[in-house]
Design an enzyme around this catalytic site. Structure first.
Site, PDB file in Angstrom:
ATOM      1  N   SER A  64       3.015  61.046 -36.126  1.00 48.12           N
ATOM      2  CA  SER A  64       3.521  59.571 -36.300  1.00 48.12           C
ATOM      3  C   SER A  64       4.733  59.359 -35.348  1.00 48.12           C
ATOM      4  O   SER A  64       5.509  60.306 -35.331  1.00 48.12           O
ATOM      5  CB  SER A  64       3.822  59.434 -37.703  1.00 48.12           C
ATOM      6  OG  SER A  64       4.730  60.124 -38.287  1.00 48.12           O
ATOM      7  N   GLU A  74       7.056  57.664 -36.440  1.00 45.70           N
ATOM      8  CA  GLU A  74       8.308  57.615 -37.676  1.00 45.70           C
ATOM      9  C   GLU A  74       8.799  59.135 -37.523  1.00 45.70           C
ATOM     10  O   GLU A  74      10.274  59.416 -37.494  1.00 45.70           O
ATOM     11  CB  GLU A  74       7.562  57.204 -38.824  1.00 45.70           C
ATOM     12  CG  GLU A  74       8.320  57.167 -40.048  1.00 45.70           C
ATOM     13  CD  GLU A  74       7.392  57.137 -41.234  1.00 45.70           C
ATOM     14  OE1 GLU A  74       6.371  56.811 -41.501  1.00 45.70           O
ATOM     15  OE2 GLU A  74       8.166  57.093 -42.251  1.00 45.70           O
ATOM     16  N   GLU A 107       4.138  63.391 -28.660  1.00 46.53           N
ATOM     17  CA  GLU A 107       2.712  62.987 -28.657  1.00 46.53           C
ATOM     18  C   GLU A 107       2.704  62.033 -30.034  1.00 46.53           C
ATOM     19  O   GLU A 107       2.164  62.513 -30.797  1.00 46.53           O
ATOM     20  CB  GLU A 107       1.826  63.488 -28.350  1.00 46.53           C
ATOM     21  CG  GLU A 107       0.654  63.235 -27.679  1.00 46.53           C
ATOM     22  CD  GLU A 107      -0.449  62.551 -28.558  1.00 46.53           C
ATOM     23  OE1 GLU A 107      -0.469  61.364 -28.742  1.00 46.53           O
ATOM     24  OE2 GLU A 107      -1.300  63.461 -28.766  1.00 46.53           O
ATOM     25  N   CYS A 111      -5.282  59.013 -32.124  1.00 48.03           N
ATOM     26  CA  CYS A 111      -3.747  58.573 -31.534  1.00 48.03           C
ATOM     27  C   CYS A 111      -4.309  57.341 -30.528  1.00 48.03           C
ATOM     28  O   CYS A 111      -3.630  56.477 -30.462  1.00 48.03           O
ATOM     29  CB  CYS A 111      -2.692  59.346 -31.270  1.00 48.03           C
ATOM     30  SG  CYS A 111      -3.629  60.889 -30.073  1.00 48.03           S
TER      31      CYS A 111
END
Ligand code: NAP
Ligand code: MG
Length: 495
Positions: A248, A250, A269, A302
């Site tokens: 993520s 984050e 990534e 993703c």
């Protein structure tokens, strides 16, 4: 109906799995273990040793010693390349076994793992093996204006970056391990890999194959554990020269902070919210393409085409078509050959995705298909098409990482470029049109690392992959990735 379990798979999940450090299978220093559940049932699938900071530090010491003084650094590129190639061969010898383990641990259909994840992982090692003998520096004719008349011989050396920490997610557990390990081994680095806590099994099986291929002790260490402990310890370890992370945005930002101590090199990534754009002149196959773009791997990609933009003249036809496909998708256990979509990976992801569905509903979005949980057992979510969304809604702005697409319309080329780029992410995009000049013109305007024209989710070991903006730093795969695992040294001699 379900696939009969391979005998190796039964044995593998039948006893607790250990950590792989310095070529040995060992328990965690704390003696702790954790369970990895089967997401189709919520029941325990296997128990795994829980690595924490102490185990990570032990693994980093092993990787350091293997890099500084082990046989790995003395091997010729050709020898290294042959070993990396052998890893690919061994993966192909165990396709069904690895695909079953992946399906059990992650939830994805066995047939998909067998056709895509496992062969792609093998192909990555085979592709990278060829590069081992082709990593080159160059000679440079230098001028040095303040030393008139002097002659020099200058050249560059491309050297392995050193000890690499690799932290990977659960959506393609084996393939993400391959994307990370392939280039690291080819360039001569040593590795400590931390798989995701949700899906540690195929990385541990891969470690066995890596040892069987002849990779020396300490070169690859695999330490399952939790992000906040094992992952954080790896990202902040001062003896690690580089961290490669997939996950993520984050957590990617936390990795950046953790890496600041020794300014280790980083590749990231991260997430995406990729636009998939269907023009008025698109072939009718764009409908199936748009469904595949979001529903492949249950939307846990993703690059998922999670924002569908359709030209206003085709909006109803395309969006209704995607909704019809969504309703027809057969959900079930990944081991049932009839299953087209399995469960989400974990209870946490299930809550996260259904939370997004509630937020969309509260904000006024309409579910043209799906919109909630499927069944009453396991972590299944219905393939969902949301309409009547606004650009400021959470479901439009944030990465959901589930089988949920938001559909909007557009009217012109200029407008769609701005709409597509209206995101903090920049990982992928799809363009569907028969006008190939228009497609290339738009491909240039979209700020994303991968653009697919009249296709989606096409991956190859030779294609660089990575993100613009907050989708990451650096590229994986292709020869581009080799730059992220090497340092360049300039050597100059006065003649
Ligand atoms: P995540 O937390 O970013 O996990 C990715 C990896 O990082 C896992 O191995 C995780 O360990 C580890 N990690 C977590 N916190 C860490 C820390 N403080 N320091 C070092 N490593 C750490 O992702 P997630 O929780 O699995 O999924 C959450 C969301 O991330 C998803 O809903 C999705 O939006 C996004 N995601 C994106 C990708 C992608 O390919 N871009 C992949 C997966 C998830 P654990 O094993 O303990 O989690
Ligand atoms: Mg996590």
């Amino acid at each position: 109906m379900t696939v009969t379990l391979d005998r190796n798979v039964e044995a593998f999940i039948g006893s607790p799995r250990q950590l792989f450090i310095n070529g040995q299978w060992v328990n965690a220093a704390s003696g702790k273990t954790f369970e990895t559940p089967n997401p189709a049932t919520g029941e325990t699938l296997a128990r795994v040793a829980e690595g924490d900071a102490e185990d990570i530090n032990r693994a980093v010491r092993a990787a350091r010693a293997a890099f500084d003084s082990g046989p790995w650094s003395r091997m010729t590129p050709s020898e290294r390349g042959r070993i990396v190639w052998k890893i690919g061969d061994l993966i192909l010898e165990h396709v069904d076994e690895l695909a079953q383990l992946e399906s059990l641990d992650n939830g994805k259909p066995f047939l998909v793992a067998q056709a895509a994840d496992v062969p792609l992982a093998a192909d990555l090692f085979h592709y990278m093996a060829g590069w081992a003998t082709k990593i080159e520096g160059n000679t440079i004719d230098i001028s040095v204006p303040y030393m008139p008349g002097a002659n020099f011989h200058s050249y560059t050396l491309r050297e392995p970056i050193g000890v690499v920490g690799q932290i990977i997610p659960w959506n393609f557990p084996l393939l993400m391990a391959a994307w990370k390990l392939g280039p690291a081994l080819t360039t001569g680095c040593t590795v400590v890999l931390k798989p995701a806590e949700q899906t540690p099994l195929t990385a541990l099986r891969l470690a066995e194959l890596i040892a069987e291929a002849g990779v020396p002790d300490g070169v690859v260490n695999v330490v399952p554990g939790f992000g906040e402990t094992a992952g954080a310890a790896l990202a902040s370890n001062d003896d690690v020269d580089k961290v490669a992370f997939t996950g993520s945005t984050e957590v990617g930002k936390l990795i950046v902070q953790a890496a600041a101590g020794n300014l280790k090199k980083l590749t990231l990534e991260l997430g995406g919210k990729s636009p998939n754009i269907v023009f008025d002149d698109a072939e009718s196959s764009a409908v199936e393409g748009a469904a595949n773009a979001i529903f492949f791997n249950h939307g846990q990609c993703c690059v998922a085409g999670s924002r569908l933009f359709v030209h206003e003249s085709r909006y109803d036809e395309v969006v209704d078509g995607v909704a019809e496909i969504a309703k027809s998708i057969k959900l079930g256990s990944g081991l049932d050959p009839a299953t087209q979509m399995g469960p989400l990976v974990s209870d946490e992801q299930f809550r996260r995705v259904t939370g997004f569905l509630e937020s969309g509903r509260a904000d006024g979005a309409t579910a043209l298909a799906g919109g909630g949980r499927f069944g009453d057992r396991g972590y299944f979510v219905e393939p969902t098409v949301l309409t009547n969304t606004r650009p400021d809604m959470k479901v439009v702005r944030e990465e959901i990482f589930g089988p949920v697409v938001v559909a909007e319309s557009f009217s012109s080329l200029d407008e769609i470029a701005a709409q597509a780029n209206d995101t903090t992410y920049g990982l992928g995009a799809g363009i569907w049109t028969r006008d190939i000049s228009k497609a290339h013109a738009l491909a240039k305007k979209i700020r994303a690392g991968t653009i697919w024209i009249n296709c989606y989710n096409v991956f190859d070991a030779s294609l660089p992959f990575g993100g613009y903006k907050q989708s990451g730093w650096g590229r994986e795969m292709g020869h581009e990735v080799l730059n992220n695992y090497t340092e360049v040294k300039a050597v100059t001699t006065l003649l």
